[in-house]
Design an enzyme around this catalytic site. Sequence first.
Site, PDB file in Angstrom:
ATOM      1  N   PRO A 107       0.677  -1.478   0.594  1.00 25.63           N
ATOM      2  CA  PRO A 107      -0.410  -0.081  -0.328  1.00 25.63           C
ATOM      3  C   PRO A 107       1.219   0.631  -0.227  1.00 25.63           C
ATOM      4  O   PRO A 107       1.828   1.566   1.199  1.00 25.63           O
ATOM      5  CB  PRO A 107      -0.586   0.058   1.549  1.00 25.63           C
ATOM      6  CG  PRO A 107      -0.927  -1.830   1.731  1.00 25.63           C
ATOM      7  CD  PRO A 107       0.141  -2.124   0.795  1.00 25.63           C
ATOM      8  N   CYS A 108       0.251   2.269  -1.661  1.00 22.41           N
ATOM      9  CA  CYS A 108       1.978   3.715  -1.397  1.00 22.41           C
ATOM     10  C   CYS A 108       1.131   4.750  -0.751  1.00 22.41           C
ATOM     11  O   CYS A 108       1.557   5.635  -0.117  1.00 22.41           O
ATOM     12  CB  CYS A 108       1.889   3.357  -2.778  1.00 22.41           C
ATOM     13  SG  CYS A 108       0.697   3.811  -3.677  1.00 22.41           S
ATOM     14  N   GLN A 109       0.048   4.339  -0.215  1.00 19.60           N
ATOM     15  CA  GLN A 109      -0.817   5.777  -0.190  1.00 19.60           C
ATOM     16  C   GLN A 109      -0.253   6.689   1.499  1.00 19.60           C
ATOM     17  O   GLN A 109       0.377   7.922   1.262  1.00 19.60           O
ATOM     18  CB  GLN A 109      -2.092   5.486   0.478  1.00 19.60           C
ATOM     19  CG  GLN A 109      -3.352   5.401  -0.649  1.00 19.60           C
ATOM     20  CD  GLN A 109      -3.567   3.718  -0.876  1.00 19.60           C
ATOM     21  OE1 GLN A 109      -1.784   3.122  -0.710  1.00 19.60           O
ATOM     22  NE2 GLN A 109      -4.006   3.357  -1.781  1.00 19.60           N
ATOM     23  N   PHE A 120       2.914   6.752   1.866  1.00 24.18           N
ATOM     24  CA  PHE A 120       4.039   8.059   1.112  1.00 24.18           C
ATOM     25  C   PHE A 120       3.960   8.165   0.549  1.00 24.18           C
ATOM     26  O   PHE A 120       5.056   8.833  -0.302  1.00 24.18           O
ATOM     27  CB  PHE A 120       5.327   6.312   0.726  1.00 24.18           C
ATOM     28  CG  PHE A 120       5.465   5.549   2.581  1.00 24.18           C
ATOM     29  CD1 PHE A 120       5.755   5.553   3.237  1.00 24.18           C
ATOM     30  CD2 PHE A 120       4.868   4.547   1.990  1.00 24.18           C
ATOM     31  CE1 PHE A 120       6.012   4.467   4.280  1.00 24.18           C
ATOM     32  CE2 PHE A 120       4.704   2.745   3.372  1.00 24.18           C
ATOM     33  CZ  PHE A 120       5.566   3.900   4.145  1.00 24.18           C
TER      34      PHE A 120
END
Length: 136
Positions: free
Chosen positions: A83-85, A87
């Site tokens: 999950p990138c949100q 960062f």
Amino acid sequence: APHARASAAEPAAFTFIELFAGIGGFRVALAALGGRCIFASEVDPFARGSYAANHCGERPAGDITQIDASSVPAHDVLAAGFPCQPFSFSGKRGGLGDPRGALFLEIVRLARAHQPKALLLENVRGLESHDGGRTL
């Protein structure tokens, strides 16, 4: 076949695992390069169903936070679409303090346990500079 993959009978150029696998995008690319997927994990049941449909019925294991590192086979490459949100410049940048961001530590946990030759992580704009570079 819709994509190239190393069969179990053929020796693979390398082995890999896929964490936060989604529907198996990393798997398609790495198999096309001669790799063999030996473990995958995805928590979302709909994505797991699509993964199984896309990859000859192979269904990923569930929640990686509940899987002991010793039950994950040794591998050459650890691929993860985490999950990138937390960062990303597009998100709130809560980082490791965001429950989704803390999942990055699962990558660290398995990398420490297995010492793969390579890590292949989703390209997240802002990860390298997050928290003044301290996250990485």
